[in-house]
Design a protein around this motif. Structure first.
Motif, short mmCIF file in Angstrom:
data_model
loop_
_atom_site.label_atom_id
_atom_site.label_comp_id
_atom_site.label_asym_id
_atom_site.label_seq_id
_atom_site.Cartn_x
_atom_site.Cartn_y
_atom_site.Cartn_z
N GLU A 89 0.85 -1.19 0.00
CA GLU A 89 0.00 0.00 0.00
C GLU A 89 0.89 1.24 0.00
OE1 GLU A 89 -2.55 1.38 3.49
OE2 GLU A 89 -3.97 0.30 2.21
N LYS A 90 0.56 2.18 -0.85
CA LYS A 90 1.32 3.43 -0.96
C LYS A 90 0.38 4.61 -1.00
CE LYS A 90 5.39 1.67 -3.05
NZ LYS A 90 6.21 1.79 -1.89
N THR A 91 0.84 5.73 -0.51
CA THR A 91 0.10 6.97 -0.63
C THR A 91 0.63 7.69 -1.87
OG1 THR A 91 -0.15 7.11 1.76
CG2 THR A 91 -0.51 9.13 0.51
N VAL A 92 -0.27 7.99 -2.80
CA VAL A 92 0.11 8.64 -4.05
C VAL A 92 -0.70 9.91 -4.24
CG1 VAL A 92 0.80 6.49 -5.15
CG2 VAL A 92 -1.53 7.29 -5.41
N LYS B 225 -4.62 6.53 -0.83
CA LYS B 225 -3.92 5.26 -0.65
C LYS B 225 -4.35 4.31 -1.74
CE LYS B 225 -2.99 5.46 4.25
NZ LYS B 225 -3.09 4.81 5.54
N TYR C 39 -0.64 -1.70 -4.73
CA TYR C 39 0.13 -2.07 -5.90
C TYR C 39 0.73 -3.45 -5.71
CZ TYR C 39 -0.13 2.85 -7.17
OH TYR C 39 -0.59 4.09 -7.51
N LYS D 223 4.16 -5.88 -5.92
CA LYS D 223 5.62 -5.80 -5.84
C LYS D 223 6.18 -7.20 -5.99
CE LYS D 223 9.35 -4.27 -2.84
NZ LYS D 223 9.71 -3.65 -1.57
N GLY E 211 3.19 5.69 -8.23
CA GLY E 211 2.83 4.64 -7.29
C GLY E 211 3.84 3.52 -7.22
N GLU F 266 7.62 1.63 -7.16
CA GLU F 266 8.86 1.93 -6.47
C GLU F 266 9.97 2.12 -7.46
OE1 GLU F 266 10.11 -0.63 -3.42
OE2 GLU F 266 8.28 -0.39 -2.28
#
Length: 192
Positions: free
Chosen positions: A10-13, A26, A29, A31, A183, A185
């Motif tokens: 989970e990422k904040t974009v 949030k 994605y 990985k 979003g 990495e």
């Protein structure tokens, strides 16, 4: 080709276009879960398993000679293209100066390194589209967010990702899926 395992992150974009109303949201994605790193001996052993008549020491010798010759050619300013794999080429970073006559390679070059561009020819197995078509994405997907196992598998070449990831327009170097204004990495792959 093979199977790539994926985990959810989970990422904040930030969404929206520059200059317009933007908001942070949030998103989840995918990985890649790396299985490990193969060294020269591991690769030589793998090559032998494909029915080669050469012994492990011969394979290691040829690859070692290739490595030293590539280093020599890169240091002489050549690009080295390995057909079907890609091209390695020297790169540098330098500090700028106001007047060209004040520029000195010895004083202004801060870094010399090597970059790699995967083969982009029509028949290359390393192009993003070929990798996606030839790879099964995640037979086992574990979510750190939900703590549950999901048995999912994408058949090759279906154009989607597994488990709520995204195939947005972003590109990156870490092998992770991006898009939606950053979003994915960036950077070196994790050692898992």
């Amino acid at each position: 080709m093979g199977t790539i395992q994926i985990k959810k992150v989970e990422k904040t974009v930030t969404t929206g276009k520059a200059g317009e109303s933007r908001q942070k949201v949030k998103k989840t994605y995918g990985k890649i879960i790396y299985r490990g790193t193969l060294n020269l001996a591991d690769m030589a052993e793998h090559i032998m398993k494909h029915g080669t008549v050469y012994t492990e020491d011969v394979v290691i010798g040829v690859i070692t000679k290739l490595k030293s010759c590539m280093q020599e050619m890169l240091a002489d300013g050549y690009k080295v293209k390995l057909d079907g794999i890609g091209t390695l080429y020297p790169v540098l970073t330098s500090e700028g100066v106001a007047d060209a006559k004040d520029y000195s390679a010895q004083e202004n070059v801060t870094r010399v390194g090597v970059s790699f561009l995967a083969d982009q020819s029509k028949k290359s197995q390393y192009k993003a589209s070929a990798m996606k078509q030839g790879t099964t994405l995640s037979t086992q997907l574990w979510s750190e967010l939900t703590g549950e196992d999901e048995t999912t598998s994408n058949a090759p070449s279906n154009g989607g990702t597994t488990g709520g990831g995204t195939t947005g327009g972003g590109t990156n170097t870490g092998g992770n899926t991006g898009g939606d204004n950053g979003g994915g990495e960036e950077g070196e792959p994790d050692e898992n």
